[in-house]
Design a protein around this motif. Structure first.
Motif, PDB file in Angstrom:
ATOM      1  N   THR A   1       4.080  -6.875   0.070  1.00 17.41           N
ATOM      2  CA  THR A   1       3.543  -7.748   1.182  1.00 17.41           C
ATOM      3  C   THR A   1       3.951  -9.201   1.083  1.00 17.41           C
ATOM      4  O   THR A   1       3.593  -9.987   2.030  1.00 17.41           O
ATOM      5  CB  THR A   1       1.943  -7.812   1.284  1.00 17.41           C
ATOM      6  OG1 THR A   1       1.551  -8.326  -0.017  1.00 17.41           O
ATOM      7  CG2 THR A   1       1.330  -6.251   1.490  1.00 17.41           C
TER       8      THR A   1
ATOM      9  N   ARG B   1      10.190 -11.568   2.298  1.00 20.43           N
ATOM     10  CA  ARG B   1      10.802 -10.281   2.558  1.00 20.43           C
ATOM     11  C   ARG B   1      12.327 -10.344   2.762  1.00 20.43           C
ATOM     12  O   ARG B   1      12.877 -11.010   3.575  1.00 20.43           O
ATOM     13  CB  ARG B   1      10.190  -9.896   3.880  1.00 20.43           C
ATOM     14  CG  ARG B   1      10.871  -8.493   4.457  1.00 20.43           C
ATOM     15  CD  ARG B   1       9.855  -7.848   5.506  1.00 20.43           C
ATOM     16  NE  ARG B   1      10.332  -7.007   5.994  1.00 20.43           N
ATOM     17  CZ  ARG B   1       9.992  -6.016   6.922  1.00 20.43           C
ATOM     18  NH1 ARG B   1       8.482  -6.123   7.367  1.00 20.43           N
ATOM     19  NH2 ARG B   1      10.490  -4.929   7.335  1.00 20.43           N
TER      20      ARG B   1
ATOM     21  N   THR C   1       9.912  -1.583   7.087  1.00 16.06           N
ATOM     22  CA  THR C   1       8.470  -1.443   7.335  1.00 16.06           C
ATOM     23  C   THR C   1       7.783  -0.175   6.965  1.00 16.06           C
ATOM     24  O   THR C   1       8.528   0.820   7.358  1.00 16.06           O
ATOM     25  CB  THR C   1       8.032  -1.775   8.870  1.00 16.06           C
ATOM     26  OG1 THR C   1       8.682  -3.121   9.073  1.00 16.06           O
ATOM     27  CG2 THR C   1       6.738  -1.949   8.917  1.00 16.06           C
TER      28      THR C   1
ATOM     29  N   TRP D   1       1.665  -2.988   7.568  1.00 18.84           N
ATOM     30  CA  TRP D   1       1.916  -4.289   7.151  1.00 18.84           C
ATOM     31  C   TRP D   1       2.606  -4.698   5.749  1.00 18.84           C
ATOM     32  O   TRP D   1       2.903  -5.559   5.302  1.00 18.84           O
ATOM     33  CB  TRP D   1       0.166  -4.837   7.034  1.00 18.84           C
ATOM     34  CG  TRP D   1      -0.456  -3.982   6.135  1.00 18.84           C
ATOM     35  CD1 TRP D   1      -0.870  -4.081   4.769  1.00 18.84           C
ATOM     36  CD2 TRP D   1      -1.123  -2.904   6.576  1.00 18.84           C
ATOM     37  NE1 TRP D   1      -1.721  -2.966   4.372  1.00 18.84           N
ATOM     38  CE2 TRP D   1      -1.796  -2.231   5.550  1.00 18.84           C
ATOM     39  CE3 TRP D   1      -1.400  -2.166   7.878  1.00 18.84           C
ATOM     40  CZ2 TRP D   1      -2.624  -0.916   5.585  1.00 18.84           C
ATOM     41  CZ3 TRP D   1      -2.066  -0.884   7.825  1.00 18.84           C
ATOM     42  CH2 TRP D   1      -2.693  -0.458   6.632  1.00 18.84           C
ATOM     43  N   CYS D   2       3.025  -3.488   5.215  1.00 15.94           N
ATOM     44  CA  CYS D   2       3.945  -3.549   4.035  1.00 15.94           C
ATOM     45  C   CYS D   2       5.187  -3.300   4.277  1.00 15.94           C
ATOM     46  O   CYS D   2       5.522  -2.809   5.229  1.00 15.94           O
ATOM     47  CB  CYS D   2       3.255  -2.444   3.094  1.00 15.94           C
ATOM     48  SG  CYS D   2       1.514  -2.545   2.543  1.00 15.94           S
TER      49      CYS D   2
ATOM     50  N   ARG E   1      -2.923  -2.065  11.394  1.00 10.91           N
ATOM     51  CA  ARG E   1      -3.671  -2.994  10.235  1.00 10.91           C
ATOM     52  C   ARG E   1      -4.667  -2.088   9.534  1.00 10.91           C
ATOM     53  O   ARG E   1      -4.890  -1.028   9.993  1.00 10.91           O
ATOM     54  CB  ARG E   1      -4.563  -3.939  11.049  1.00 10.91           C
ATOM     55  CG  ARG E   1      -5.366  -3.617  12.030  1.00 10.91           C
ATOM     56  CD  ARG E   1      -6.104  -4.637  12.886  1.00 10.91           C
ATOM     57  NE  ARG E   1      -4.967  -5.309  13.454  1.00 10.91           N
ATOM     58  CZ  ARG E   1      -5.212  -6.928  13.579  1.00 10.91           C
ATOM     59  NH1 ARG E   1      -6.311  -7.432  13.361  1.00 10.91           N
ATOM     60  NH2 ARG E   1      -4.537  -7.340  14.342  1.00 10.91           N
TER      61      ARG E   1
ATOM     62  N   GLN F   1      -5.829 -10.187   3.853  1.00  8.35           N
ATOM     63  CA  GLN F   1      -5.165 -10.248   5.211  1.00  8.35           C
ATOM     64  C   GLN F   1      -4.485 -11.754   5.344  1.00  8.35           C
ATOM     65  O   GLN F   1      -3.187 -11.830   5.495  1.00  8.35           O
ATOM     66  CB  GLN F   1      -5.468  -9.970   6.419  1.00  8.35           C
ATOM     67  CG  GLN F   1      -5.882  -8.231   6.338  1.00  8.35           C
ATOM     68  CD  GLN F   1      -6.671  -8.021   7.682  1.00  8.35           C
ATOM     69  OE1 GLN F   1      -7.853  -8.423   7.869  1.00  8.35           O
ATOM     70  NE2 GLN F   1      -5.927  -7.109   8.626  1.00  8.35           N
TER      71      GLN F   1
ATOM     72  N   ASN G   1      -2.089 -12.274   2.092  1.00  5.08           N
ATOM     73  CA  ASN G   1      -0.936 -11.536   2.246  1.00  5.08           C
ATOM     74  C   ASN G   1      -0.043 -11.061   3.490  1.00  5.08           C
ATOM     75  O   ASN G   1       0.891 -10.861   3.207  1.00  5.08           O
ATOM     76  CB  ASN G   1      -1.432 -10.052   1.544  1.00  5.08           C
ATOM     77  CG  ASN G   1      -1.785 -10.341   0.158  1.00  5.08           C
ATOM     78  OD1 ASN G   1      -1.016 -10.047  -0.954  1.00  5.08           O
ATOM     79  ND2 ASN G   1      -2.871 -10.221  -0.009  1.00  5.08           N
ATOM     80  N   THR G   2      -0.526 -11.147   4.587  1.00  4.77           N
ATOM     81  CA  THR G   2       0.183 -10.879   5.830  1.00  4.77           C
ATOM     82  C   THR G   2       0.032 -11.972   6.784  1.00  4.77           C
ATOM     83  O   THR G   2       0.514 -11.904   7.707  1.00  4.77           O
ATOM     84  CB  THR G   2      -0.507  -9.611   6.410  1.00  4.77           C
ATOM     85  OG1 THR G   2      -1.895  -9.841   6.889  1.00  4.77           O
ATOM     86  CG2 THR G   2      -0.567  -8.498   5.634  1.00  4.77           C
TER      87      THR G   2
ATOM     88  N   ASP H   1      -2.485 -12.654   8.804  1.00  2.00           N
ATOM     89  CA  ASP H   1      -3.401 -12.482   9.859  1.00  2.00           C
ATOM     90  C   ASP H   1      -4.896 -12.975   9.301  1.00  2.00           C
ATOM     91  O   ASP H   1      -5.529 -12.704   8.424  1.00  2.00           O
ATOM     92  CB  ASP H   1      -3.674 -11.089   9.887  1.00  2.00           C
ATOM     93  CG  ASP H   1      -4.323 -10.293  10.870  1.00  2.00           C
ATOM     94  OD1 ASP H   1      -5.133 -11.341  11.594  1.00  2.00           O
ATOM     95  OD2 ASP H   1      -4.694  -9.106  11.265  1.00  2.00           O
TER      96      ASP H   1
END
Length: 339
Positions: free
Chosen positions: A10, A14, A20, A25-26, A70, A328, A331-332, A334
């Motif tokens: 994550t 990247r 994906t 999300w990973c 998600r 989230q 790591n993302t 969000d």
């Protein structure tokens, strides 16, 4: 036979060309190749066979009306007198309604069960299981709940009554191996289905569980159950899979499954992880009572999010939602719900 486990990441850095994972999300750019007869090795993701890459990268269809881009939470509502963690807490329909509404504030799915499947549990008669679960489902629907409700049962008659009362899908801990009538019923109803892996029945499953290679054995067993469900007319796009943490597994088996969880994306179905308050969490974390295992349960849930598990089944929905929001944001990126 070779098995391909995507090494899920994550991190914001990247690499170009990273893929994906399951439309979620990973991402991954490497794959661990596993075999029963050779040492594991790591290869670039693009060196995987095309069919493997398709299964690992294809976005999962919506499940029970929920998109799977998600993490989603499934909150547990046991209307039983003897479940290992919360048995007897919601003995009346009014109590179950209040608890279900509370769960729904933090979890997208409410999972209702009327038969304990703790180690050593005895089977509950069908009529009793229906009498426990159907009034709770009817009360939640009558009270305005529109989100998904799952019925946690191994039995066709219970599932049928629950679906008629307003349940959305069936969560079967036996993976359609307990009641031969359940698969055809799910197919006819066109309902989504969770297939869980278990070795043995709740009454006997923890007596002496053994595997040659627990991660690969569970993968193969789930693949067989998916094929069996499809042969009965169940749409594979409506199937989610659960490795069955604690169901015929030692603590070492549970840890191996959670560490290698991303392998199960190769089956092409959404992954449900249900480890909340299980005994191994207490043994490792030093928490004898189930109620004291929330911090350890959060740790395991976060490990599942990091491997792309689309649905996580929990007792502590509000606490897991808070942990998920922070995970989230870190790591993302969000930050939904943040102020």
């Amino acid at each position: 036979m070779e098995y391909f486990r995507p090494i899920a990441m994550t991190d914001a850095a990247r690499p170009e060309g990273a893929l994906t994972l399951a439309g979620g999300w990973c991402w991954f750019d490497r794959v661990e190749v596993l075999s029963r007869s050779a040492p594991a090795r790591v290869i670039p993701a693009l060196d995987c066979p095309d069919d493997v890459l398709h299964r690992l990268t294809a976005p999962r269809p919506d499940f029970a009306g929920l998109t799977l881009d998600r993490p989603r939470l499934m909150g547990i509502l046991n209307v039983t007198p003897d479940s290992f963690s919360d048995g007897g807490r919601y003995p009346s329909t009014l109590a179950a309604l209040a608890r279900g509404r509370q769960i729904a504030k933090s979890a997208e799915i409410v999972d209702i069960g009327g038969e304990s499947t703790r180690p050593g549990a005895a089977e509950v008669p069908v009529a009793e299981e229906i009498a426990r679960t159907v009034p709770a489902i009817e009360a939640l629907r009558g009270g305005g709940m529109r989100g998904p409700i799952s019925i946690d049962t191994r039995k066709a008659m219970v599932a049928g009554a629950a679906l008629r009362a307003g349940a959305t899908f069936v969560n079967d801990v036996s993976g359609l191996s307990f009641d031969p009538a359940l698969g055809p019923l799910v197919a006819k109803a066109r309902a989504p289905l969770v297939l869980m892996h278990a070795q043995g029945t709740p009454a006997t499953m923890q007596e002496d569980p053994r595997y040659g290679n627990v991660l690969l054995d569970v993968y193969d067993a789930l693949a067989a159950r998916i094929a069996a469900a499809a042969a009965l007319g169940i749409d594979p796009a409506k199937i989610a899979i659960d490795p069955g943490i604690g169901f015929g597994k030692t603590a070492a088996h549970n840890l191996a499954l959670i560490r290698g969880l991303s392998l199960l994306h190769g089956l092409g179905c959404p992954i449900l992880l249900g480890a909340s308050r299980k005994r191994f969490i207490g043994s490792i974390g030093g928490a004898e009572s189930a109620e004291a295992r929330m911090p350890g349960s959060l740790a395991v849930a976060l490990a599942g999010f990091a491997q792309g598990a689309q649905i996580t089944r929990v007792h502590d929905a509000a606490e897991t939602r808070q942990a998920l929001r922070l995970w989230q944001a870190l790591n993302t990126g969000d930050q939904e719900g943040s102020a």
